[in-house]
Design a protein around this motif. Structure first.
Motif, PDB file in Angstrom:
ATOM      1  N   ALA A  93       0.683  -1.149  -0.212  1.00 15.15           N
ATOM      2  CA  ALA A  93       0.085   0.015  -0.018  1.00 15.15           C
ATOM      3  C   ALA A  93       0.751   1.201   0.094  1.00 15.15           C
ATOM      4  N   GLY A  94       2.218   1.235  -0.086  1.00 16.34           N
ATOM      5  CA  GLY A  94       2.943   2.345  -0.140  1.00 16.34           C
ATOM      6  C   GLY A  94       3.456   2.825   1.188  1.00 16.34           C
ATOM      7  N   GLY A  95       3.265   2.176   2.321  1.00 19.14           N
ATOM      8  CA  GLY A  95       3.630   2.433   3.606  1.00 19.14           C
ATOM      9  C   GLY A  95       4.648   1.956   4.028  1.00 19.14           C
ATOM     10  N   ALA A  96       5.268   2.216   5.516  1.00 20.21           N
ATOM     11  CA  ALA A  96       6.154   1.573   6.081  1.00 20.21           C
ATOM     12  C   ALA A  96       5.559   1.270   7.552  1.00 20.21           C
ATOM     13  N   ILE A  97       6.180   0.241   8.437  1.00 19.87           N
ATOM     14  CA  ILE A  97       5.794  -0.189   9.537  1.00 19.87           C
ATOM     15  C   ILE A  97       6.749  -0.484  10.492  1.00 19.87           C
ATOM     16  N   SER A  98       6.144  -0.201  11.892  1.00 22.05           N
ATOM     17  CA  SER A  98       7.340  -0.399  12.860  1.00 22.05           C
ATOM     18  C   SER A  98       6.374  -1.155  14.033  1.00 22.05           C
ATOM     19  N   ALA A  99       7.437  -2.000  14.656  1.00 15.86           N
ATOM     20  CA  ALA A  99       6.548  -2.906  15.833  1.00 15.86           C
ATOM     21  C   ALA A  99       7.149  -2.284  17.096  1.00 15.86           C
ATOM     22  N   GLN A 100       6.284  -1.831  17.808  1.00 15.39           N
ATOM     23  CA  GLN A 100       6.640  -1.532  19.291  1.00 15.39           C
ATOM     24  C   GLN A 100       6.966  -2.559  20.104  1.00 15.39           C
ATOM     25  N   LEU A 101       8.089  -2.652  20.674  1.00 16.31           N
ATOM     26  CA  LEU A 101       8.496  -3.663  21.626  1.00 16.31           C
ATOM     27  C   LEU A 101       8.671  -3.333  23.146  1.00 16.31           C
ATOM     28  N   GLY A 102       7.651  -4.107  23.818  1.00 19.15           N
ATOM     29  CA  GLY A 102       7.891  -3.878  25.296  1.00 19.15           C
ATOM     30  C   GLY A 102       7.795  -4.922  26.135  1.00 19.15           C
TER      31      GLY A 102
END
Length: 417
Positions: A93-102
């Motif tokens: 879809a043209g985006g970027a993605i991050s994973a929040q690690l906690g």
């Protein structure tokens, strides 16, 4: 400082983003088995198709005992196929993605994880009245390794970035708080010692992922609690993290998930809605004392800016992400004009996933979020804006086992803002 176009492409470590808008992490309630679902994928696709440069998957646990609410994703090899499906969809879809690690630490509940929560020192969570045991140095080393292993899963799954949750009095953040951290060893005492855990996590994650993906951190500037985290020391924490050069960016936040939770959100305090999903005696306790425990703070636009601007001259190697009360293009331009590299939005995008695209088309567009904060209690089921007529499951599906497990990281934190 010259005007910065919020819609211009820019870099975050090794990643090129199409613009400077970040969807802040929000508790999603769309992974009931701890694995990616099509519903979770559609949730993030709505923000990417709506124009954000980077969307953030909220609260991916580095270990099962680090969960802050039921149904959160655990970053294990078993989760890889679903995570890869999610990242592939976002990239298409043209985006970027991050994973929040906690790791939730004192925010975790034994009713959810089955084990006693970990804390820098022995502590009783004032919201849940649950005892938290002091973490040993050996266990600290294990948690550092767990962050590294989770980051490896994220990189293998195709994420563009990981966001290390160093805020809201989750485990790394609680080490920064003299209210909770009363240790006498190398992880307690001075701010340098209390920052050691966060620095070692960031170093371990960088060692694991190298330059394959970006590494960011969400860090509390202050939490509104007496004798806890405040600017005099959090600026030093940011400088120490920045000096290590392990972080590509730092997202600045406020508040906690332990006490005075509304300090993070600002605006209306949804006491009745929280009480509606609780059993007695918590239901009555919320109605009688909820406002005192949660706090009551008026909303204003750009409400984190006064504190966040203190970090601009203090940080030179890491980019800075401004959060808090950003609802239109003027707010974004103000933040970028003050020296921030990105702006992050939570509730505004939960209300209108396509807000960024509409602002680009019409710069006078104003976000419709009115900060009623009724979205907060929906984390007990499926996080959504209660004013969105397109949403289904208008009420929570499963009552929470204890009060205030709503993650501001946040989700809780439903929203990280």
């Amino acid at each position: 400082m010259p005007d910065v176009d919020p819609f211009s492409p820019t870099t975050l470590g090794p990643v090129t983003l199409r613009n400077r808008f970040v969807k802040a992490a929000t508790s999603e309630g769309r992974s009931p088995e701890g694995l990616v679902t099509d519903d979770l994928i559609d949730f993030h696709l709505s923000f990417v198709r709506g124009g954000v440069g980077l969307t953030t998957v909220a609260y991916c646990c580095v270990a099962p005992e680090g969960a802050s609410a039921p149904g959160q994703i655990v970053m294990s090899r078993a989760a890889l196929p679903g995570l890869r499906k999610l990242t592939d969809a976002v990239h298409s879809a043209g985006g970027a993605i991050s994973a929040q690690l906690g790791h939730a630490g004192v925010v975790a509940s034994k009713k959810i994880t089955g084990v006693t929560a970990l804390s820098p020192s022995r502590f009783v969570n004032p919201s849940t009245m649950e005892y938290c045991r002091e973490i040993t140095v050996a266990r600290i080393r294990q948690v550092i390794d767990q962050f590294g292993e989770a980051a490896q899963v994220a990189a293998d799954a195709g994420f563009d970035a990981v966001e290390l949750h160093f805020g809201h009095l989750y485990l790394p953040s609680s080490f920064l708080s003299p209210w909770i951290n009363r240790r006498k060893d190398e992880y307690g005492g001075s701010i340098e010692n209390r920052t050691r855990f966060a620095r070692e996590i960031a170093q371990r994650v960088r060692e694991v992922v190298g330059n394959r993906i970006a590494v960011t951190a969400k860090m509390s500037m202050d939490d509104g609690i007496k004798h806890s985290i405040w600017l005099t020391e959090s600026v030093q924490t940011a400088q120490l993290l920045d000096r290590d050069r392990n972080l590509d960016a730092i997202e600045l936040t406020q508040g906690s998930s332990v006490k005075h939770q509304m300090y993070l959100f600002r605006g209306d305090v949804p006491i009745d809605e929280f009480a509606s999903v609780q059993k007695e005696p918590f239901k009555t306790g919320l109605k009688l004392f909820g406002r005192r425990v949660l706090g009551d703070y008026p909303y204003r636009d750009l409400y984190m800016l006064d504190s966040a601007r203190q970090f601009v001259p203090a940080v030179s190697n890491s980019k800075l992400i401004l959060l808090g009360g950003i609802n239109n293009l003027d707010h974004a331009r103000t933040g970028l004009g003050e020296g921030f590299d990105f702006v992050a939005m939570g509730r505004a995008l939960l209300r209108e996933p396509d807000l960024i695209a509409r602002m680009q088309k019409d710069p006078t567009t104003q976000g419709r979020c009115n900060h009623n904060n009724k979205c907060m209690f929906t984390v007990y089921g499926r996080t959504h804006c209660v004013l969105d007529p397109e949403q289904v499951n208008g009420g929570p599906a499963n009552p929470g086992p204890t009060p205030f497990t709503v993650q501001p990281a946040q989700r809780p934190t439903v929203v990280e803002e």
